[in-house]
Design a protein around this motif. Structure first.
Motif, PDB file in Angstrom:
ATOM      1  N   ILE A   1       0.866  -1.184   0.000  1.00 49.94           N
ATOM      2  CA  ILE A   1       0.000   0.000   0.000  1.00 49.94           C
ATOM      3  C   ILE A   1       0.900   1.230   0.000  1.00 49.94           C
ATOM      4  O   ILE A   1       1.446   1.612   1.028  1.00 49.94           O
ATOM      5  CB  ILE A   1      -0.949   0.003   1.216  1.00 49.94           C
TER       6      ILE A   1
ATOM      7  N   TYR B   1       0.347   6.676  -5.014  1.00 52.52           N
ATOM      8  CA  TYR B   1       0.954   7.026  -6.293  1.00 52.52           C
ATOM      9  C   TYR B   1       1.310   8.507  -6.276  1.00 52.52           C
ATOM     10  O   TYR B   1       0.929   9.227  -5.345  1.00 52.52           O
ATOM     11  CB  TYR B   1       0.033   6.651  -7.455  1.00 52.52           C
TER      12      TYR B   1
ATOM     13  N   ASP C   1       0.872   7.059   0.177  1.00 57.98           N
ATOM     14  CA  ASP C   1       0.325   6.658   1.458  1.00 57.98           C
ATOM     15  C   ASP C   1       1.184   7.230   2.587  1.00 57.98           C
ATOM     16  O   ASP C   1       2.411   7.342   2.466  1.00 57.98           O
ATOM     17  CB  ASP C   1       0.295   5.120   1.545  1.00 57.98           C
TER      18      ASP C   1
ATOM     19  N   HIS D   1      -1.928  -3.187  -4.470  1.00 55.22           N
ATOM     20  CA  HIS D   1      -3.121  -2.898  -3.699  1.00 55.22           C
ATOM     21  C   HIS D   1      -4.314  -2.380  -4.504  1.00 55.22           C
ATOM     22  O   HIS D   1      -5.432  -2.812  -4.277  1.00 55.22           O
ATOM     23  CB  HIS D   1      -2.818  -1.942  -2.547  1.00 55.22           C
ATOM     24  N   SER D   2      -4.122  -1.488  -5.446  1.00 61.33           N
ATOM     25  CA  SER D   2      -5.259  -0.857  -6.121  1.00 61.33           C
ATOM     26  C   SER D   2      -5.918  -1.759  -7.162  1.00 61.33           C
ATOM     27  O   SER D   2      -7.040  -1.488  -7.575  1.00 61.33           O
ATOM     28  CB  SER D   2      -4.822   0.440  -6.807  1.00 61.33           C
ATOM     29  N   HIS D   3      -5.219  -2.794  -7.601  1.00 63.22           N
ATOM     30  CA  HIS D   3      -5.678  -3.668  -8.691  1.00 63.22           C
ATOM     31  C   HIS D   3      -5.756  -2.913 -10.017  1.00 63.22           C
ATOM     32  O   HIS D   3      -6.391  -3.383 -10.959  1.00 63.22           O
ATOM     33  CB  HIS D   3      -7.024  -4.324  -8.382  1.00 63.22           C
TER      34      HIS D   3
ATOM     35  N   ASN E   1       2.682   0.258 -10.669  1.00 64.90           N
ATOM     36  CA  ASN E   1       1.748  -0.624  -9.990  1.00 64.90           C
ATOM     37  C   ASN E   1       1.320  -1.631 -11.052  1.00 64.90           C
ATOM     38  O   ASN E   1       0.725  -1.243 -12.061  1.00 64.90           O
ATOM     39  CB  ASN E   1       0.536   0.142  -9.461  1.00 64.90           C
TER      40      ASN E   1
END
Length: 166
Positions: A83, A86, A91, A110-112, A128
């Motif tokens: 986590i 971006y 975070d 985490h965000s898929h 990501n």
């Protein structure tokens, strides 16, 4: 020169398509939510594995892998966490480290949602890989492959396929 296969959010499952995509890499990097230790072992058997645990990973995976890992690949300073946010929305757990000592390559899962963004403010490439697994809200499974050559990150390739064709 190293060819890297980057995945995240497998949630305990790995399709044959992703395995084939990872066959020609030198290392696999996993940005968390591995899902179970059997999948971690399967990935380690394919290629050398660097991984972090994610929010769905249990105590066994949390003993196997750190929450955050920082290392050099060739001459590229790499930071991986699950986590991480971006550019412009990092975070809080990672924000201070990113701004006070920015890596050249920052990877989070985490965000898929697959994203590759250049953070020009700190001269950092953010990746990501989206979600390679079959669980979650995403409709498309994704993975990234790229080459690290000295200080250069190049030859980025994306694997993308519908979840229903897992």
């Amino acid at each position: 020169m190293k060819k890297i296969g980057l995945i995240s959010d497998t949630h305990g499952e790995l399709s044959r398509r992703v395995v084939r995509f990872l066959e020609n890499v030198d290392e696999i990097w996993h940005a968390g939510d591995i899902g179970n230790e059997q999948l971690a072992d399967k990935l380690s058997a394919l290629k050398p594995l660097r991984a972090v645990y994610g929010n769905i990973d249990g105590h066994v995976l949390r003993r196997m892998f750190p929450e955050t890992v920082r290392f050099f690949c060739e001459d590229v300073d790499v930071l991986i966490t699950h986590i991480g946010g971006y550019p412009g929305r990092y975070d809080s757990r990672i924000r201070k480290q990113i701004y006070t000592n920015p890596p050249q390559l920052f990877i989070a899962g985490h965000s898929h949602i697959l994203k590759v963004i250049n953070d020009k403010k700190i001269n950092c490439l953010h990746m990501n890989p989206g979600a390679a697994g079959n669980k979650g809200f995403h409709k498309v499974c994704t993975a990234i492959r790229f080459t690290v050559d000295c200080k250069n990150i190049q030859d980025l390739e994306v694997l993308e396929f519908e979840r229903t064709k897992f």
